[in-house]
Design an enzyme around this catalytic site. Structure first.
Site, PDB file in Angstrom:
ATOM      1  N   TRP A   1       0.840  -1.216   0.000  1.00  0.00           N
ATOM      2  CA  TRP A   1       0.000   0.000   0.000  1.00  0.00           C
ATOM      3  C   TRP A   1       0.870   1.258   0.000  1.00  0.00           C
ATOM      4  CZ3 TRP A   1      -1.874   2.830   4.858  1.00  0.00           C
ATOM      5  CH2 TRP A   1      -0.979   2.667   5.922  1.00  0.00           C
ATOM      6  N   ASP A   2       2.148   1.097   0.264  1.00  0.00           N
ATOM      7  CA  ASP A   2       3.091   2.215   0.242  1.00  0.00           C
ATOM      8  C   ASP A   2       2.925   3.028  -1.045  1.00  0.00           C
ATOM      9  OD1 ASP A   2       3.920   0.052   1.890  1.00  0.00           O
ATOM     10  OD2 ASP A   2       5.971   0.776   1.959  1.00  0.00           O
TER      11      ASP A   2
ATOM     12  N   GLU B   1       0.527  -2.816  12.555  1.00  0.00           N
ATOM     13  CA  GLU B   1       0.536  -4.276  12.389  1.00  0.00           C
ATOM     14  C   GLU B   1       0.840  -5.020  13.680  1.00  0.00           C
ATOM     15  OE1 GLU B   1       3.460  -4.292   9.276  1.00  0.00           O
ATOM     16  OE2 GLU B   1       1.917  -4.350   7.727  1.00  0.00           O
TER      17      GLU B   1
ATOM     18  N   LYS C   1       2.718   0.291  16.151  1.00  0.00           N
ATOM     19  CA  LYS C   1       3.908   0.321  15.287  1.00  0.00           C
ATOM     20  C   LYS C   1       4.001   1.636  14.523  1.00  0.00           C
ATOM     21  CE  LYS C   1       5.869  -2.503  11.575  1.00  0.00           C
ATOM     22  NZ  LYS C   1       5.573  -3.676  10.744  1.00  0.00           N
ATOM     23  N   GLN C   2       2.882   2.063  13.959  1.00  0.00           N
ATOM     24  CA  GLN C   2       2.904   3.222  13.068  1.00  0.00           C
ATOM     25  C   GLN C   2       1.543   3.901  13.080  1.00  0.00           C
ATOM     26  OE1 GLN C   2       3.600   0.332   9.819  1.00  0.00           O
ATOM     27  NE2 GLN C   2       2.304   1.651   8.590  1.00  0.00           N
TER      28      GLN C   2
HETATM   29  O1  IFM Z   1       3.623  -1.505   3.974  1.00  0.00           O
HETATM   30  C1  IFM Z   1       4.516  -1.458   5.022  1.00  0.00           C
HETATM   31  C2  IFM Z   1       3.784  -1.740   6.309  1.00  0.00           C
HETATM   32  O2  IFM Z   1       2.791  -0.789   6.526  1.00  0.00           O
HETATM   33  C3  IFM Z   1       4.741  -1.755   7.459  1.00  0.00           C
HETATM   34  N1  IFM Z   1       5.784  -2.714   7.249  1.00  0.00           N
HETATM   35  C4  IFM Z   1       6.538  -2.465   6.014  1.00  0.00           C
HETATM   36  C5  IFM Z   1       5.637  -2.441   4.819  1.00  0.00           C
HETATM   37  C6  IFM Z   1       6.444  -2.121   3.554  1.00  0.00           C
HETATM   38  O3  IFM Z   1       7.003  -0.849   3.643  1.00  0.00           O
END
Ligand code: IFM
Length: 657
Positions: A290-291, A432, A512-513
């Site tokens: 999805w990046d 995640e 995580k984010q």
């Molecule tokens: O798409 C990301 C995910 O959101 C977090 N781990 C790494 C992936 C690839 O950059």
């Protein structure tokens, strides 16, 4: 400060991994890691090829193939290194190294031609300081592989033109590397599958080499090729250069980010997208996440719509794979791969992390539960159409894509008996670290957005709030409120993965984010500045920023509530991710190092949509700036519905022409 030059002094083999990323050059088809010319597989030398995948014998994972290294060059009989410098001209994608040895000086320049995607060029300059030295250069088959070997049936040929050809293991795809140069060699040396020219160099010597990968070599001088290459770069900057005055560090860092984005854009081909680690190697299986849709598309949509269209088209072409994946799980419609390879094949496995203690594969749920991916794709498609006006894409696959994704969300939804309200349970959101949760606010919104755009809207479970804070998923507020340091202190191994049920984050509120903040940035009209602030203040201290995708979302959020001083360090963190290096390189025992295109794209988003506050109000662009103190001005071109525009912001004045 030269805002277009990256330099490092000193010979530092211990920084091979970071320098390999830092000094990467690429042209969308070939990525050349920033390793030195004499390096081999042990120092991660790689010519990474876009869109050519292979599964090696006995391996579970497919990954992109690295071609034999036609840029290999080594100087012999030199004595010790006295001085060394590596540099990168990021305006023109021109890599240089200069090494002063006891007995000679070596300078090498190289570039991945933007004008000829199959061509790499190299100019070697040698100046012996006393007796003769020996230059060995050619095509080295000893390249880095993570889950290889991928190449077999090698054939090497010497002559005026050197050639190494091989076939991939799985599909027998041909990989051919030619090397041509402008001087006669003294000797040919064959070493296994590698072939080299040997030059005995007694006086000042310049050698120009052209390396051609998977195409017939065409004659051309180094200088004419360099001129054509630079002309393409200049054309790209004309539409994309973001000018910052007052803050040289910010300017350099942003230039560097945009340099990376341009270097990995697949202009040469239809049917390709951009991998999460760009062209920096085989990490994350060379897969598209999805990046691309959420973090890279904004840059290309505004500066190079034709490229953005290719990225959307890649997903349209991938529809059959997504339908097959939905079917595999018993759902209707299109469930896109979490890690998309080739034309849309799922590369993600059910066991995507390896435990550091037992070295056993760990069950992860990225593949089957990270269902927001289908909505992210529709979001990017709609955003692309809004900004470019290219609504023709809707009738040429877009609507079909949206409907298929909507059908997936309908069949994947859960509806409490008698309620009529759709919920999405047992999912993984952008954070995640908490797997298999119900009603992740981000996922629900993406699913509902998809249904709306496909003309299939239904009643759905919106976000739950407590004191103005959106609950990331059902039950999040009841988790242990451990702070980051406490969670970190529970790690028993530096490479330990924080997620999965046994990870240190799982039972806590540590994420995580950006997750709720990502939601608020992508749906800005649905949250007031005050609400963004409340959620930022709540979630940011609970965010590990364990993903390079995180910082930009918080920076954008901080700009919403006018706190440029909070956004600024996060901007630098995004923009400098590959310049500073040192990011997370391991998820359990799985190597995840490489470049971070999403952070580069995020840096652009912060500049354009955060600091300048560019957004669309109906069909009109407007600015709502939040300029860092250190900036005097920020100026950038963008394309809106085919019209070239320019945004300019200073403290106190802003406008769009
Ligand atoms: O798409 C990301 C995910 O959101 C977090 N781990 C790494 C992936 C690839 O950059």
């Amino acid at each position: 400060m030269n805002a277009w030059l990256i330099e490092r002094e000193g010979y530092e083999p211990e920084n091979t991994a970071d320098n390999g990323n830092r000094f990467l050059i690429g042209n969308g088809f070939i990525g050349v890691r920033g390793t030195l010319e004499e390096y081999g597989a042990d120092k991660m030398a790689a010519l990474n090829l876009a869109g050519i995948y292979d599964r090696a014998e006995g391996q579970t994972w497919r990954e992109p193939v690295n071609a034999p290294n036609g840029l290999f060059a080594r100087l012999e009989n030199t004595g010790n290194i006295l001085k060394h410098k590596q540099s990168l001209d990021i305006r023109h994608g021109l890599h240089s190294r200069e090494t002063v040895y006891e007995h000679a000086v070596l300078r090498i320049e190289r570039f991945a031609s933007m004008a000829e995607p199959n061509v790499l060029c190299q100019r070697i300059f040698v100046e012996p300081k006393g007796g003769p030295v020996t230059l060995v250069c050619g095509i080295d088959a000893d390249v880095w592989d993570i889950n290889g070997p991928h190449l077999m049936d090698f054939k090497s040929e010497g002559g005026d033109i050197l050639k190494v050809s091989a076939l991939t293991y799985e599909q027998k795809l041909p990989i051919t590397v030619y090397e041509d140069c402008n001087r006669a060699h003294d000797e040919i040396r064959v070493n296994g599958n590698s072939i080299f020219r040997v030059f005995n160099v007694a006086e000042r010597f310049v050698l120009e080499r052209a390396i051609t990968v998977n195409a017939e070599p065409v004659a051309g001088s180094y200088d004419s090729r360099l001129a054509a290459h630079k002309a393409v770069w200049e054309r790209l900057w004309r539409n994309s250069e973001v000018k910052i005055t007052g803050d040289g560090n910010a300017q350099l860092s942003l230039n560097y980010s945009l340099y990376h984005l341009h270097s990995i854009a697949p202009r040469h081909a239809d049917g390709l997208s951009i991998a999460a680690r760009g062209l920096s190697g085989q990490v994350y299986k060379g897969a598209v996440f999805w990046d691309t849709e959420i973090f890279l598309m904004p840059f290309f949509t505004l500066t190079e719509p034709s490229l953005a269209r290719k990225l959307v088209q890649y997903r349209i072409n991938g529809l059959p794979g997504a339908v097959a994946k939905a079917g595999e799980y018993g759902f209707d419609g299109a469930f896109f791969p979490w890690e998309s390879q080739d034309g849309g094949i799922e590369g993600c496995t059910d066991f995507n992390v390896t435990d550091v203690f037992t070295n056993r594969p760990v069950r992860t749920y990225f593949r089957d539960k990270q269902i927001h991916i289908s909505g992210d794709i529709i979001y990017a498609l709609c955003r692309y159409m809004d900004w470019t006006g290219d609504t023709g894409l809707w009738d040429n696959g877009g609507l079909e894509l949206a409907r298929a994704c909507a059908e997936f969300y309908l069949s994947r939804a859960y509806c409490r008996p008698g309620s009529g309200v759709l919920e999405w349970t047992d999912v993984v959101g952008p954070d995640e670290y908490h797997e298999r949760v119900d009603n992740n606010a981000f996922t629900n919104r993406m699913a509902a957005f998809t249904l709306e755009r496909a003309g299939m809207a239904r009643e759905w479970r919106g976000p739950k709030l407590s004191g103005g804070v959106v609950e990331q998923f059902d039950g999040y507020f009841a988790l242990e409120d451990a702070d980051l340091e406490t969670a970190r202190g529970r790690l028993r191994h530096p490479k330990e993965y924080w997620g999965t049920q046994s990870g240190v984050a799982f039972s806590t509120k540590i994420i995580k984010q950006a997750d709720v903040l990502a939601l608020m940035n992508l749906f800005p009209n649905e949250y007031t500045d005050e609400e963004v602030k409340t959620n930022w203040l709540y979630y940011e201290p609970r965010t590990e920023h364990g993903s390079s995708l995180s910082a930009c979302m918080y920076a954008l959020g901080a700009c919403r509530f006018g706190r440029a001083e909070l956004a600024y360090p996060l901007f630098l963190k995004s923009a400098r991710a590959d310049l500073d290096g040192g990011g997370k390189s391991w998820a359990g025992n799985v190597y995840i190092g490489g470049t971070h295109p999403a952070a580069s794209g995020g840096a652009y988003m912060i500049a354009a949509h955060g600091f300048a506050g560019l957004r669309l109000a109906g069909d009109k662009p407007e600015l709502n700036p939040c300029l860092p103190e250190t900036f005097d001005s920020l100026e950038f071109p963008f394309i809106l519905r085919g019209k070239q525009m320019k945004a300019r912001v200073t403290h106190g004045r802003h406008g769009i022409e």
